[in-house]
Write an enzyme that holds these catalytic residues in place. Sequence first.
Site, PDB file in Angstrom:
ATOM      1  N   SER A  50      -9.647   1.910   2.883  1.00  0.00           N
ATOM      2  CA  SER A  50      -8.996   2.749   1.815  1.00  0.00           C
ATOM      3  C   SER A  50      -7.941   1.805   1.192  1.00  0.00           C
ATOM      4  O   SER A  50      -7.050   2.257   0.323  1.00  0.00           O
ATOM      5  CB  SER A  50      -8.089   3.851   2.726  1.00  0.00           C
ATOM      6  OG  SER A  50      -7.297   3.103   3.645  1.00  0.00           O
ATOM      7  N   LYS A  64       1.017  -1.250  -0.069  1.00  0.00           N
ATOM      8  CA  LYS A  64      -0.035  -0.027  -0.009  1.00  0.00           C
ATOM      9  C   LYS A  64       0.844   1.200   0.093  1.00  0.00           C
ATOM     10  O   LYS A  64       1.765   1.107   0.734  1.00  0.00           O
ATOM     11  CB  LYS A  64      -0.888  -0.352   1.361  1.00  0.00           C
ATOM     12  CG  LYS A  64      -1.923   1.280   1.370  1.00  0.00           C
ATOM     13  CD  LYS A  64      -2.818   1.016   2.370  1.00  0.00           C
ATOM     14  CE  LYS A  64      -3.774   1.937   2.742  1.00  0.00           C
ATOM     15  NZ  LYS A  64      -4.962   1.813   3.913  1.00  0.00           N
ATOM     16  N   SER A  76     -10.089  -0.448   7.126  1.00  0.00           N
ATOM     17  CA  SER A  76      -9.450  -0.472   5.785  1.00  0.00           C
ATOM     18  C   SER A  76      -8.562  -1.518   5.228  1.00  0.00           C
ATOM     19  O   SER A  76      -8.043  -1.690   4.024  1.00  0.00           O
ATOM     20  CB  SER A  76      -8.306   0.900   5.502  1.00  0.00           C
ATOM     21  OG  SER A  76      -9.416   1.854   5.322  1.00  0.00           O
TER      22      SER A  76
END
Length: 508
Positions: free
Chosen positions: A170, A95, A194
């Site tokens: 997210s 990420k 997330s």
Amino acid sequence: MSDLINSSLRELSAALAAKKISAVELATLFLDRVETLNPTLNAFITTDREKTLAQARAADETRKLGAGSLCVPGTPLRGQATASLPLCGIPLAHKDIFCTQGWRTSCGSKMLENFVAPYDANVVEKLAAAGMVSLGKLNMDEFAMGSSNEASFFGPVKNPWDTDRVPGGSSGGSAAAVAARLTPAATGTDTGGSIRQPAAMCGLTGIKPTYGVVSRYGMIAFASSLDQGGPLAKSAEDCALLLGAMAGFDARDSTSLERPAEDYSRDLSRPLDGLKIGLPKEFFGPGMDDDVRVAVEAALTEYRKLGATTVDVCLPNSGLSVPAYYVIAPAEASSNLSRFDGVRYGYRAPDYDTLEEMYSRSRAQGFGSEVKRRILMGTYVLSHGYYDAYYLQAQKIRRLIAADFSAAFEQCDVIMGPTTPSVAFPIGSKSTDPVQMYLSDIYTVSANLAGLPGISVPCGFGAGQPDKPMPVGLQIIGKWFDEARMLNVAHQYQQVTDWHTRMPEVTK
Ligand code: GLN
């Protein structure tokens, strides 16, 4: 070779050990998939074939010479035999919230569009020390604020099960990339859901560890008292391996916990007879879509067949979790994001006359609207006169929520419920209504407020377009530091069901 695309980490590890494939070949296989499929999915925002292949060559070398040859600066060598490095040579992607030396770290924001971190995050370091090969950096909601990955400066990510739908957020890039098998595994972060929420929406397994288990060093801060890194992969077995490589004490994070290293796979095969599953009535009330309810209840039936019993438990303050979270998280974010001022990091507005104008224009132009909304909310609830009314109250509620869980865990070993109230929704359907968007976190934020570990596992399919059914996630919340048990509970379910092996059309 294409069956390798859908292989588990254990299978990939075995293929590498048996020399059926090299780390370079494996990395190339996935990089080629990224090149073909990413223009549709928008899951990756940074790739660098040369850097990836250099890491893969090093991993091949390590497998040849033994683990002692793998040396990542600043990281102690772990074990001497390659058997102690089962992940060596396996690709993964990060990420874009994790700082990576030499690779851009944007956090999904224009503010950091060109930021190259001078160091690696602890998680990045540790996975590199385990020999894993980075395929690049994954799209995300700006500064990890969002539940749909529509709030990225780099544009929305598409759900591989139906590209008209969101992948969740997210860590939406992480989930979409693993679901489409652009990478066998990915890192994510979970401040209010997330990791678990996008895992649920993309048909994956994702774990948020107990707060303090994974170091936050080099993980760009959103809400420091809630943020935790963790893996997203196909199965609980894969997640257990990855978590083992990511977790551990780190003196550079003052909230990292000094605990002995754990083998998170140790209990995977333990039978579930006698397991007590707590079902909070607050997680099964109105607000959950029928298709989600049907899948979750079918999973509970499966657990009963495995020898578990269910008991009703009560989390009386969970109705206050979303409001408390949306006070505490923005408050911490407003403080954390004050460092982005156009002076020290990232974007600086090109035109300004005064110092103040430079600050305000850089922030006005560098941040997107959701981030600005959070900064405004956070600044408001921390301001004189409102601090007691909002922030302090939210902190008290947070304590009550944790106490509710302590009481519930007197009666059960794990708590179960849905991960999300609905399956992945169409792109654009909630992006203009922040309250609707915030409500998609209703079942996940409590675990963050309480610091508890949680995992989402695929448990069926709900309604999508008639030809495109969408995955549903079952959430399992464990006791503090009981990740091994939680993974065992998830793994045993995955031994008798095949939801986690179902893959979207693009992987066939
Ligand atoms: N959806 C939540 C939010 O927008 C959680 C995000 C997260 O866990 N990073 O704040």
